[in-house]
Design a protein around this motif. Structure first.
Motif, PDB file in Angstrom:
ATOM      1  N   PRO A 128       4.586   3.464  -4.512  1.00 19.17           N
ATOM      2  CA  PRO A 128       4.625   2.245  -4.468  1.00 19.17           C
ATOM      3  C   PRO A 128       3.805   1.079  -3.875  1.00 19.17           C
ATOM      4  O   PRO A 128       3.488  -0.052  -4.285  1.00 19.17           O
ATOM      5  N   SER A 129       3.372   1.503  -2.653  1.00 20.64           N
ATOM      6  CA  SER A 129       2.397   0.828  -1.711  1.00 20.64           C
ATOM      7  C   SER A 129       1.032   0.568  -2.387  1.00 20.64           C
ATOM      8  O   SER A 129       0.394  -0.700  -2.154  1.00 20.64           O
ATOM      9  N   LYS A 130       0.658   1.370  -3.117  1.00 21.89           N
ATOM     10  CA  LYS A 130      -0.630   1.067  -3.941  1.00 21.89           C
ATOM     11  C   LYS A 130      -0.366   0.677  -5.535  1.00 21.89           C
ATOM     12  O   LYS A 130      -1.426   0.696  -5.869  1.00 21.89           O
ATOM     13  N   SER A 131       0.593   1.009  -5.852  1.00 23.54           N
ATOM     14  CA  SER A 131       1.052   0.734  -7.413  1.00 23.54           C
ATOM     15  C   SER A 131       0.136   1.845  -8.015  1.00 23.54           C
ATOM     16  O   SER A 131      -0.552   1.095  -9.081  1.00 23.54           O
ATOM     17  N   GLU A 132      -0.032   2.762  -7.670  1.00 23.88           N
ATOM     18  CA  GLU A 132      -0.708   3.814  -8.352  1.00 23.88           C
ATOM     19  C   GLU A 132      -0.122   5.024  -8.793  1.00 23.88           C
ATOM     20  O   GLU A 132       0.847   5.609  -8.097  1.00 23.88           O
TER      21      GLU A 132
END
Length: 309
Positions: A128-132
């Motif tokens: 979630p923090s990198k949306s990857e």
């Protein structure tokens, strides 16, 4: 000037359209094609004319939707032979918790392996923090987590979580382990591995009696009882035999070198002697061994010795 050899293509986008409305109008085109408002020729013509080499990917949009519908029906099926519904149900149940653990993720993997059996298993990870998002093809012998991206403390926690489980510890090559107990009380999947990484005992005896004292909680061994097992380390395949012979040859050469170094090259009598003196002693010994000269302390005269009756 128009020659008139080809028909002028019908435009779909207007000259006043801005780039931000190209995709919404393309979605409208796809929707019209799906519901049947335009024919297939017109649909493909627009995609080919405006999207050039990438437009062909949407030619078979109906087949793609048909495949998605079939997969959706499979996911919602309650057939006993189909395990997709069970996998989705287990996934949704685990997502209800805000936090997870290594034990939970390992259990989810074991459940998925039980469902797919010999099928391929993939791991989807979302950060979630990198949306990857990432997809990893998970083999049977690989670890559940990608340990190269884990810190030392995380690796230790993951190892402990896997170690306390009934299944073999992940990340530990079983071919390099030697069992200290028989596999009679282990799960069937671990007792008889298909890869042959654990050898079967050639001979064993299971007569050990063990009991636990209720007062002291001490382990008590039955008198006269024992348990033993014997394994054969002989190679079973041609490749293993070649490797064994090669290792034996290298070990023999290493021992021979150490023996020569200790007793021939660096003997105790050579201590504090120069190279010339050592060579002279060797030459004298060789002459004596070949019978060319007598040793310095040999007797110059011989005498008869009376032998006892």
């Amino acid at each position: 000037m128009e020659v008139g050899l080809t028909e002028e293509p019908k435009l779909y986008f207007e000259a006043t359209d801005t780039p931000d409305i190209y995709w919404p109008k393309t979605l409208e085109l796809i929707e019209e094609f799906i519901v049947g408002d335009i024919d297939e020729a017109r649909y493909q013509e627009v995609l080919r004319h405006f999207y050039l080499a990438s437009g062909w990917k949407l030619y078979t949009i109906q087949d793609l939707i048909r495949t998605l519908c079939r997969l959706a029906l499979t996911c919602s099926s309650v057939d006993g032979k189909e395990k997709t519904y069970d996998l989705i149900k287990q996934f949704l149940a685990s997502r209800e918790r805000e936090e997870t653990s290594y034990q939970t993720e390992i259990s989810a993997r074991k459940f998925a392996e039980k469902c797919v059996k010999d099928g391929e298993l993939f791991v989807l990870c979302w950060v979630p923090s990198k949306s990857e998002a990432s997809v990893r093809w998970l083999q049977r012998e690989e670890t559940t987590f990608y340990m190269d991206e884990m810190k030392l403390q995380q690796r230790w926690q993951y190892y402990i979580s896997s170690y306390i489980r009934v299944e073999p510890t992940e990340g530990v090559p079983r071919s390099k382990l030697s069992k200290v107990v028989l596999t009679r009380n282990l799960p069937s999947a671990d007792a008889d591995p298909e890869d042959g990484s654990i050898p079967k005992p050639v001979s064993y005896d299971e007569n050990l009696v063990v009991s636990i004292c209720l007062r002291s909680s001490k382990m008590v061994w039955g008198a006269g009882s024992s348990e033993s097992f014997l394994y054969s380390s002989a190679p079973t395949t041609k490749e293993d035999k070649e490797q064994h012979d090669k290792a034996t040859k290298m070990s023999t050469l290493a021992r021979d070198y150490r023996l020569r170094e200790k007793f021939v090259l660096n003997n105790s009598w050579m201590k504090d002697l120069s190279q010339e003196e050592v060579e002279k002693h060797k030459a004298d010994y060789k002459k004596w061994a070949e019978g060319e000269v007598e040793p310095a302390n040999a007797a110059t005269e011989t005498r008869d010795v009376e032998m006892a009756d």
